[in-house]
Design a protein around this motif. Structure first.
Motif, PDB file in Angstrom:
ATOM      1  N   THR A  40       0.856  -1.198   0.000  1.00 51.04           N
ATOM      2  CA  THR A  40       0.000   0.000   0.000  1.00 51.04           C
ATOM      3  C   THR A  40       0.889   1.243   0.000  1.00 51.04           C
ATOM      4  O   THR A  40       0.669   2.187   0.748  1.00 51.04           O
ATOM      5  CB  THR A  40      -0.957  -0.005   1.206  1.00 51.04           C
ATOM      6  N   TRP A  41       1.880   1.234  -0.863  1.00 55.53           N
ATOM      7  CA  TRP A  41       2.895   2.283  -0.871  1.00 55.53           C
ATOM      8  C   TRP A  41       2.339   3.608  -1.384  1.00 55.53           C
ATOM      9  O   TRP A  41       1.320   3.669  -2.054  1.00 55.53           O
ATOM     10  CB  TRP A  41       4.094   1.846  -1.701  1.00 55.53           C
ATOM     11  N   GLY A  42       3.086   4.655  -1.078  1.00 53.54           N
ATOM     12  CA  GLY A  42       2.728   6.023  -1.453  1.00 53.54           C
ATOM     13  C   GLY A  42       3.274   6.978  -0.403  1.00 53.54           C
ATOM     14  O   GLY A  42       4.103   7.830  -0.684  1.00 53.54           O
ATOM     15  N   HIS A  43       2.824   6.793   0.818  1.00 53.13           N
ATOM     16  CA  HIS A  43       3.355   7.570   1.950  1.00 53.13           C
ATOM     17  C   HIS A  43       4.854   7.322   2.104  1.00 53.13           C
ATOM     18  O   HIS A  43       5.615   8.219   2.476  1.00 53.13           O
ATOM     19  CB  HIS A  43       2.605   7.168   3.220  1.00 53.13           C
ATOM     20  N   SER A  44       5.263   6.093   1.849  1.00 53.63           N
ATOM     21  CA  SER A  44       6.679   5.721   1.811  1.00 53.63           C
ATOM     22  C   SER A  44       6.842   4.654   0.732  1.00 53.63           C
ATOM     23  O   SER A  44       5.859   4.025   0.317  1.00 53.63           O
ATOM     24  CB  SER A  44       7.157   5.208   3.177  1.00 53.63           C
ATOM     25  N   PRO A  45       8.069   4.404   0.262  1.00 51.84           N
ATOM     26  CA  PRO A  45       8.261   3.513  -0.887  1.00 51.84           C
ATOM     27  C   PRO A  45       7.793   2.082  -0.683  1.00 51.84           C
ATOM     28  O   PRO A  45       7.328   1.433  -1.627  1.00 51.84           O
ATOM     29  CB  PRO A  45       9.779   3.562  -1.122  1.00 51.84           C
ATOM     30  N   GLY A  46       7.937   1.573   0.542  1.00 48.24           N
ATOM     31  CA  GLY A  46       7.572   0.178   0.782  1.00 48.24           C
ATOM     32  C   GLY A  46       6.449  -0.007   1.774  1.00 48.24           C
ATOM     33  O   GLY A  46       6.306  -1.089   2.368  1.00 48.24           O
ATOM     34  N   LEU A  47       5.642   1.020   1.966  1.00 49.55           N
ATOM     35  CA  LEU A  47       4.569   0.949   2.960  1.00 49.55           C
ATOM     36  C   LEU A  47       3.718  -0.301   2.734  1.00 49.55           C
ATOM     37  O   LEU A  47       3.269  -0.579   1.620  1.00 49.55           O
ATOM     38  CB  LEU A  47       3.694   2.189   2.875  1.00 49.55           C
ATOM     39  N   THR A  48       3.526  -1.053   3.817  1.00 49.85           N
ATOM     40  CA  THR A  48       2.871  -2.360   3.733  1.00 49.85           C
ATOM     41  C   THR A  48       1.741  -2.456   4.740  1.00 49.85           C
ATOM     42  O   THR A  48       1.857  -1.994   5.875  1.00 49.85           O
ATOM     43  CB  THR A  48       3.887  -3.484   4.004  1.00 49.85           C
ATOM     44  N   THR A  49       0.646  -3.074   4.317  1.00 51.71           N
ATOM     45  CA  THR A  49      -0.446  -3.432   5.217  1.00 51.71           C
ATOM     46  C   THR A  49      -0.355  -4.929   5.488  1.00 51.71           C
ATOM     47  O   THR A  49      -0.278  -5.730   4.551  1.00 51.71           O
ATOM     48  CB  THR A  49      -1.804  -3.099   4.583  1.00 51.71           C
ATOM     49  N   PHE A  50      -0.366  -5.307   6.753  1.00 55.19           N
ATOM     50  CA  PHE A  50      -0.325  -6.723   7.122  1.00 55.19           C
ATOM     51  C   PHE A  50      -1.754  -7.191   7.425  1.00 55.19           C
ATOM     52  O   PHE A  50      -2.382  -6.734   8.382  1.00 55.19           O
ATOM     53  CB  PHE A  50       0.589  -6.939   8.326  1.00 55.19           C
ATOM     54  N   TYR A  51      -2.229  -8.093   6.573  1.00 49.29           N
ATOM     55  CA  TYR A  51      -3.601  -8.593   6.673  1.00 49.29           C
ATOM     56  C   TYR A  51      -3.584  -9.906   7.447  1.00 49.29           C
ATOM     57  O   TYR A  51      -2.997 -10.906   7.008  1.00 49.29           O
ATOM     58  CB  TYR A  51      -4.183  -8.773   5.280  1.00 49.29           C
ATOM     59  N   VAL A  52      -4.203  -9.901   8.627  1.00 52.84           N
ATOM     60  CA  VAL A  52      -4.160 -11.038   9.543  1.00 52.84           C
ATOM     61  C   VAL A  52      -5.481 -11.803   9.484  1.00 52.84           C
ATOM     62  O   VAL A  52      -6.556 -11.221   9.696  1.00 52.84           O
ATOM     63  CB  VAL A  52      -3.895 -10.560  10.990  1.00 52.84           C
ATOM     64  N   GLN A  53      -5.393 -13.087   9.237  1.00 59.52           N
ATOM     65  CA  GLN A  53      -6.563 -13.962   9.241  1.00 59.52           C
ATOM     66  C   GLN A  53      -6.399 -15.041  10.305  1.00 59.52           C
ATOM     67  O   GLN A  53      -5.297 -15.555  10.515  1.00 59.52           O
ATOM     68  CB  GLN A  53      -6.749 -14.618   7.869  1.00 59.52           C
ATOM     69  N   GLY A  54      -7.503 -15.364  10.983  1.00 64.27           N
ATOM     70  CA  GLY A  54      -7.477 -16.399  12.002  1.00 64.27           C
ATOM     71  C   GLY A  54      -7.896 -15.917  13.377  1.00 64.27           C
ATOM     72  O   GLY A  54      -8.081 -16.720  14.291  1.00 64.27           O
ATOM     73  N   LEU A  55      -8.057 -14.589  13.539  1.00 57.78           N
ATOM     74  CA  LEU A  55      -8.582 -14.032  14.779  1.00 57.78           C
ATOM     75  C   LEU A  55     -10.105 -13.948  14.701  1.00 57.78           C
ATOM     76  O   LEU A  55     -10.713 -14.445  13.749  1.00 57.78           O
ATOM     77  CB  LEU A  55      -7.972 -12.645  15.026  1.00 57.78           C
ATOM     78  N   SER A  56     -10.727 -13.298  15.675  1.00 54.19           N
ATOM     79  CA  SER A  56     -12.190 -13.189  15.673  1.00 54.19           C
ATOM     80  C   SER A  56     -12.701 -12.414  14.462  1.00 54.19           C
ATOM     81  O   SER A  56     -13.817 -12.642  13.994  1.00 54.19           O
ATOM     82  CB  SER A  56     -12.665 -12.501  16.956  1.00 54.19           C
TER      83      SER A  56
END
Length: 293
Positions: A194-210
Motif C-alpha cells: 500500500t505504498w505512497g506515503h513511503s516507498p515500501g509501505l505495507t499493510t499486514f492482513y491477519v486472518q485467524g482471529l475473531s
C-alpha cells in the motif's frame, strides 16, 4: 486504554488533499467559487459548512463525510477482539504512534507489527502471556514506527522484516516481497503493498482471529489517510485497491489514531466515502385499468 483522538481534523484533511493533488490556494478558491479569505479560514480550522462542501468536491473528498468530521460527530467504535491481539499507543513528542501484537492462542507464537517508541508494556504482555515472538514486521521505516526496534529485537530474539522496497537499517534484518505470507500457528499474515506515503509501505492482513484485521501503518487513518508530497495519488489508489477490497467485517489498525473498521471508513472517511445511491423512483403504470367504484 483511554480514547485515542482522531489523527486528522477536517482542516488537516483539506490541507493534505490539496497538497497531495498539487492545487494552489488561488486555483482551489477559483474552482470552489469561494473567496481566498474563506479558504484560508477553512484551512486554519474554522468550519463554514457551505464553503467546506464546495471545497470538498474539488479535492475528491466526500462532502458529507468531511462535514461530519468538521462537526466532530464521528468516532469509530471497533469491535473487541477477545484474545490474540493487543494495541499499544506510545508517545512521540507532540503526537502518538500505534504498534500491535498478534498471536496464536494455542501455539503462543506471536508477531509484532511496528515497535512504537516505548517497549515496556509490549514486553510485559509478551512475558505475561508466555509468548514466543517469531517476527517483527515493519509497515515502513519512518522513525516513529521503529524507534524501539533495537530493545524489542534484542529482548525477543525475533527476526526483523521490512519490505524489499524499503529495507530497514538493522543488523540481520530481512526483506519480504509483495504478497509474502507469515504464519503463526493457525494465523496467516499477508503482506499487501500500500505504498505512497513511503516507498515500501505495507499493510499486514491477519486472518485467524475473531475478525479479519488489517494493520496498515500510515496507509489509512480513521477519517483520513497518510500524506505524501510526491506520491499521494498512488497512496489513495493503493489504499483503495488493497484495503477497501478486503472483507467488509475487517478491522483496521492504523499507525496513528484509533482502531477502526472498514465498514466505518466506507461511510465516514472523506477520501473513500461515496454518496449513498438515491432510490429509484418507479413510475406508475398509467395503462392499468381504473378500478370500478
Amino acid at each position: 486504554m483511554p480514547l485515542i483522538p482522531l489523527e486528522d481534523t477536517f482542516a488537516d484533511v483539506i490541507n493534505k488533499a490539496q497538497r497531495g493533488y498539487g492545487i494552489s490556494d488561488e486555483e482551489l478558491s477559483t474552482r470552489a467559487a469561494i473567496p481566498l479569505s474563506a479558504l484560508t479560514a477553512l484551512k486554519s480550522g474554522k468550519a463554514d459548512v457551505a464553503d467546506l462542501r464546495r471545497v470538498a468536491r474539488h479535492l475528491q473528498l466526500d462532502p458529507d463525510a468531511l462535514e461530519k468530521l468538521a462537526l466532530n460527530s464521528v468516532y469509530p467504535r471497533a469491535p473487541h477482539i477477545p484474545r490474540g491481539f493487543a494495541m499499544f499507543n506510545t508517545r512521540d513528542e507532540a503526537m502518538t504512534v500505534n504498534n500491535y501484537l498478534v498471536w496464536d492462542a494455542k501455539s503462543r507464537e506471536a508477531a509484532i507489527i511496528d515497535t512504537g517508541t516505548e517497549p515496556g508494556d509490549l514486553l510485559d504482555l509478551i512475558a505475561a502471556e508466555h509468548l514466543r515472538v517469531k517476527f517483527i514486521l515493519l509497515t515502513h521505516t519512518h522513525s516513529d514506527h521503529i524507534a524501539a526496534l533495537a530493545p524489542i529485537a534484542t529482548s525477543t530474539g525475533a527476526s526483523v522484516w521490512a519490505s524489499e522496497r524499503e529495507p530497514v537499517d538493522y543488523p540481520g534484518a530481512r526483506t519480504f516481497s509483495e504478497n509474502a505470507y507469515f504464519h503463526l500457528g493457525n494465523l496467516a499474515i499477508k503482506a499487501l503493498s500500500t505504498w505512497g506515503h513511503s516507498p515500501g509501505l505495507t499493510t499486514f492482513y491477519v486472518q485467524g482471529l475473531s475478525y479479519p484485521l488489517a494493520l496498515c501503518g500510515d496507509s489509512l487513518f480513521s477519517c483520513s489517510i497518510g500524506g505524501s508530497p510526491t506520491h499521494f495519488r498512488e497512496q489513495v489508489k493503493n489504499t483503495r485497491a488493497r484495503i477497501f477490497s478486503l472483507p467488509k467485517d475487517s478491522l483496521i489498525g492504523p499507525g496513528h489514531g484509533p482502531l477502526t473498521s472498514l465498514a466505518f471508513e466506507r461511510i465516514n472517511n472523506p477520501f473513500f466515502a461515496r454518496p449513498a445511491a438515491k432510490p429509484k423512483i418507479v413510475a406508475e403504470d398509467t395503462d392499468k385499468p381504473t378500478p370500478k367504484s
